[in-house]
Design an enzyme around this catalytic site. Structure first.
Site, PDB file in Angstrom:
ATOM      1  N   HIS A   1       1.741   4.566  -2.882  1.00 49.47           N
ATOM      2  CA  HIS A   1       1.893   6.014  -2.660  1.00 49.47           C
ATOM      3  C   HIS A   1       3.258   6.482  -3.177  1.00 49.47           C
ATOM      4  O   HIS A   1       3.366   7.488  -3.875  1.00 49.47           O
ATOM      5  CB  HIS A   1       1.806   6.355  -1.163  1.00 49.47           C
ATOM      6  CG  HIS A   1       0.449   6.235  -0.566  1.00 49.47           C
ATOM      7  ND1 HIS A   1      -0.606   7.018  -0.944  1.00 49.47           N
ATOM      8  CD2 HIS A   1      -0.016   5.439   0.426  1.00 49.47           C
ATOM      9  CE1 HIS A   1      -1.668   6.709  -0.231  1.00 49.47           C
ATOM     10  NE2 HIS A   1      -1.330   5.747   0.613  1.00 49.47           N
TER      11      HIS A   1
ATOM     12  N   HIS B   1       0.827  -1.207   0.000  1.00 47.02           N
ATOM     13  CA  HIS B   1       0.000   0.000   0.000  1.00 47.02           C
ATOM     14  C   HIS B   1       0.864   1.260   0.000  1.00 47.02           C
ATOM     15  O   HIS B   1       0.654   2.175  -0.801  1.00 47.02           O
ATOM     16  CB  HIS B   1      -0.920  -0.023   1.233  1.00 47.02           C
ATOM     17  CG  HIS B   1      -1.802   1.170   1.361  1.00 47.02           C
ATOM     18  ND1 HIS B   1      -3.115   1.160   0.961  1.00 47.02           N
ATOM     19  CD2 HIS B   1      -1.561   2.413   1.840  1.00 47.02           C
ATOM     20  CE1 HIS B   1      -3.637   2.351   1.185  1.00 47.02           C
ATOM     21  NE2 HIS B   1      -2.719   3.121   1.730  1.00 47.02           N
ATOM     22  N   GLU B   2       1.855   1.283   0.874  1.00 50.71           N
ATOM     23  CA  GLU B   2       2.716   2.472   0.971  1.00 50.71           C
ATOM     24  C   GLU B   2       3.596   2.630  -0.275  1.00 50.71           C
ATOM     25  O   GLU B   2       3.887   3.746  -0.689  1.00 50.71           O
ATOM     26  CB  GLU B   2       3.578   2.417   2.237  1.00 50.71           C
ATOM     27  CG  GLU B   2       2.782   2.357   3.538  1.00 50.71           C
ATOM     28  CD  GLU B   2       1.739   3.440   3.686  1.00 50.71           C
ATOM     29  OE1 GLU B   2       1.965   4.577   3.201  1.00 50.71           O
ATOM     30  OE2 GLU B   2       0.691   3.169   4.265  1.00 50.71           O
TER      31      GLU B   2
END
Length: 152
Positions: free
Chosen positions: A71, A67-68
């Site tokens: 980003h 998920h990170e």
């Protein structure tokens, strides 16, 4: 798992899932409370909550890292990296990354129960419920101006 192992894991996941290298730092941050991890826009580093590893293990950490990294790579490329952006949602779907991490609260006992104080008027018996204890000598009933008494 320590910070060095986490760094290796993030680099490995970045190469396998995104075919791009992760060129910054990844480390555990024990001050994170309600989130599994965060991507720092200015330093491009990734912070991971160690509690997620303690409670759920390596599989949860891999999901948070994915998920990170979504980003991270979108921000580096100048695309929409925020949760509401179409680019971000598509990349999450493509790499099979979770949108949210598992709940990090261990139990309800960790949240404090709010204490309530109940006062009654000695004349008209009107009830007042307060979160903060108050001085009954200083205040009176708003209806009849009678004295107040704390109920046990």
């Amino acid at each position: 798992m320590d910070n060095e192992e986490l760094q290796q894991l993030v680099c490995q996941i970045s190469l396998e899932s995104f075919q791009k290298p992760f060129m910054h730092q990844a480390y555990f941050n024990g001050r994170l409370r309600s989130t599994g991890g965060r991507y720092l826009l200015q330093s491009h580093n990734i912070e991971i909550n160690p509690k997620a590893y303690e409670l759920y293990g390596l599989k949860e950490i891999q999901g948070i890292v994915l998920h990170e990294l979504c980003h991270y790579h979108l921000h580096i490329e100048g695309k929409g990296y925020q949760h509401r952006d179409k680019d971000f949602r598509e990349l999450l779907r493509n790499v099979n990354a979770p949108r949210f991490c598992s709940t990090l609260h261990t139990s309800k006992s960790s949240t404090k129960k709010q204490r309530r104080y109940t006062y009654t008027c000695v004349n008209c018996q009107r009830l007042y419920v307060r979160k903060i204890k108050m001085n009954v000598e200083k205040y009176c009933c708003s209806k009849c101006l009678g004295g107040l008494k704390l109920l046990e």
